[in-house]
Design an enzyme around this catalytic site. Structure first.
Site, PDB file in Angstrom:
ATOM      1  N   GLY A  43       0.934  -1.330  -0.183  1.00  0.00           N
ATOM      2  CA  GLY A  43       0.082   0.102  -0.014  1.00  0.00           C
ATOM      3  C   GLY A  43       1.043   1.315   0.054  1.00  0.00           C
ATOM      4  O   GLY A  43       2.058   1.262   0.319  1.00  0.00           O
ATOM      5  N   GLN A  48       2.943   9.845   1.358  1.00  0.00           N
ATOM      6  CA  GLN A  48       4.107   9.231   1.146  1.00  0.00           C
ATOM      7  C   GLN A  48       4.709   9.339   0.077  1.00  0.00           C
ATOM      8  O   GLN A  48       5.968   9.271  -0.094  1.00  0.00           O
ATOM      9  CB  GLN A  48       4.030   7.658   1.298  1.00  0.00           C
ATOM     10  CG  GLN A  48       3.271   7.311   2.748  1.00  0.00           C
ATOM     11  CD  GLN A  48       3.401   5.863   2.583  1.00  0.00           C
ATOM     12  OE1 GLN A  48       2.153   5.176   2.350  1.00  0.00           O
ATOM     13  NE2 GLN A  48       4.247   5.200   3.151  1.00  0.00           N
ATOM     14  N   CYS A  91       6.107   0.190   7.010  1.00  0.00           N
ATOM     15  CA  CYS A  91       5.572   1.114   6.438  1.00  0.00           C
ATOM     16  C   CYS A  91       6.923   1.587   5.390  1.00  0.00           C
ATOM     17  O   CYS A  91       7.916   1.648   5.869  1.00  0.00           O
ATOM     18  CB  CYS A  91       5.407   2.150   7.217  1.00  0.00           C
ATOM     19  SG  CYS A  91       4.585   3.865   6.171  1.00  0.00           S
ATOM     20  N   LEU A  92       6.624   1.962   4.331  1.00  0.00           N
ATOM     21  CA  LEU A  92       7.617   2.200   3.228  1.00  0.00           C
ATOM     22  C   LEU A  92       8.297   3.606   3.788  1.00  0.00           C
ATOM     23  O   LEU A  92       9.313   3.801   3.107  1.00  0.00           O
ATOM     24  CB  LEU A  92       7.023   2.338   1.801  1.00  0.00           C
ATOM     25  CG  LEU A  92       6.768   1.004   1.074  1.00  0.00           C
ATOM     26  CD1 LEU A  92       6.159   1.357  -0.327  1.00  0.00           C
ATOM     27  CD2 LEU A  92       7.708   0.127   1.302  1.00  0.00           C
ATOM     28  N   HIS A 133      -4.334   1.349   7.838  1.00  0.00           N
ATOM     29  CA  HIS A 133      -3.096   1.986   7.876  1.00  0.00           C
ATOM     30  C   HIS A 133      -2.930   3.167   6.881  1.00  0.00           C
ATOM     31  O   HIS A 133      -2.566   4.321   7.225  1.00  0.00           O
ATOM     32  CB  HIS A 133      -2.211   0.787   7.475  1.00  0.00           C
ATOM     33  CG  HIS A 133      -0.577   1.256   7.555  1.00  0.00           C
ATOM     34  ND1 HIS A 133       0.458   0.963   8.225  1.00  0.00           N
ATOM     35  CD2 HIS A 133       0.151   2.004   6.477  1.00  0.00           C
ATOM     36  CE1 HIS A 133       1.630   1.329   7.793  1.00  0.00           C
ATOM     37  NE2 HIS A 133       1.312   2.079   6.863  1.00  0.00           N
ATOM     38  N   GLU A 134      -3.307   2.858   5.597  1.00  0.00           N
ATOM     39  CA  GLU A 134      -3.502   3.931   4.724  1.00  0.00           C
ATOM     40  C   GLU A 134      -4.257   5.212   4.990  1.00  0.00           C
ATOM     41  O   GLU A 134      -3.819   6.284   4.681  1.00  0.00           O
ATOM     42  CB  GLU A 134      -3.582   3.356   3.206  1.00  0.00           C
ATOM     43  CG  GLU A 134      -2.673   2.074   2.581  1.00  0.00           C
ATOM     44  CD  GLU A 134      -1.249   2.547   2.805  1.00  0.00           C
ATOM     45  OE1 GLU A 134      -0.855   3.686   2.763  1.00  0.00           O
ATOM     46  OE2 GLU A 134      -0.474   1.420   3.135  1.00  0.00           O
ATOM     47  N   HIS A 137      -2.389   7.614   7.141  1.00  0.00           N
ATOM     48  CA  HIS A 137      -1.693   8.350   6.584  1.00  0.00           C
ATOM     49  C   HIS A 137      -2.137   9.727   5.887  1.00  0.00           C
ATOM     50  O   HIS A 137      -1.534  10.891   6.149  1.00  0.00           O
ATOM     51  CB  HIS A 137      -1.011   7.821   5.281  1.00  0.00           C
ATOM     52  CG  HIS A 137       0.227   6.707   5.543  1.00  0.00           C
ATOM     53  ND1 HIS A 137       1.297   7.314   5.955  1.00  0.00           N
ATOM     54  CD2 HIS A 137       0.427   5.654   5.396  1.00  0.00           C
ATOM     55  CE1 HIS A 137       2.347   6.413   6.134  1.00  0.00           C
ATOM     56  NE2 HIS A 137       1.758   5.194   5.730  1.00  0.00           N
TER      57      HIS A 137
HETATM   58 CO    CO Z   1       2.704   3.449   5.751  1.00  0.00          CO
END
Ligand code: CO
Length: 193
Positions: A43, A48, A91-92, A133-134, A137
């Protein structure tokens, strides 16, 4: 476009709804999928990639060949949260950092897709977790904010190291300073939200 890392200020930005789904949004989404696949993520949220829009993409297979698994959520709204389940997240924007996060077991999501159609989904399992989670963000919330005090303490040194990296990148001009980042977000919001 590139993935920004903690503690980049855009990760703390509360994003705004997009007012239309046009060719530029399609272009942004395609680039987000490419970046996500390159980093083996499932995701990626607009924050991000330094964009202030309420938009995220998912592919639980993390496989560019599994195009059918690609999901795009534009202006998502979550409701009907039920149950609680804890599982490890990463998380990226916080590479190689993981920790257990409690999420709702089930959740209802309403969003627009890339065709500008309203979509309603009842989710559970990994999909429910990934969407929460997304969606976090988009409100400037990271999974590390939801760790238990004990786990938060354990990752303190790693977070400081991320902060030093960003300081260095801003000092060298590789990443713009906070004022320039904020000014760009305001301009992008003026254009598309
Ligand atoms: Co993340």
């Amino acid at each position: 476009m590139q993935i920004v890392r903690y503690p980049h200020p855009t990760l703390r930005h509360v994003s705004k709804p997009l007012v239309r789904v046009d060719a530029e949004v399609h272009r942004i989404v395609r680039q987000m999928f490419e970046l996500m696949y390159a980093e083996r993520g499932i995701g990626l949220a607009a924050n991000q990639v330094d964009l202030p829009y309420r938009l995220f993409v998912l592919n639980l297979e993390s496989d560019p060949a599994a195009r059918a698994e690609e999901l795009v959520f534009i202006n998502p709204v979550l409701s009907g949260r039920k149950g609680t389940v804890e599982a490890e997240e990463g998380c990226l924007s916080l590479p190689s950092l993981f920790g257990p996060v409690k999420r709702s077991e089930r959740v209802h999501v309403e969003a627009y897709n890339l065709r500008g159609e309203e979509v309603q989904l009842d989710l559970e399992g990994l999909m429910a977790r990934a969407v929460q989670h997304e969606h976090d963000h988009l409100d400037g919330i990271l999974f590390i904010d939801r760790l238990s005090p004990t786990h938060a303490l354990e990752i303190g040194d790693r977070l400081k190291s991320f902060a030093r990296d960003l300081e260095r990148q801003q000092a060298s001009g590789e990443v713009p300073d906070d004022a320039a980042i904020a000014a760009r977000l305001i301009e992008l919001e003026r254009l598309r939200t």
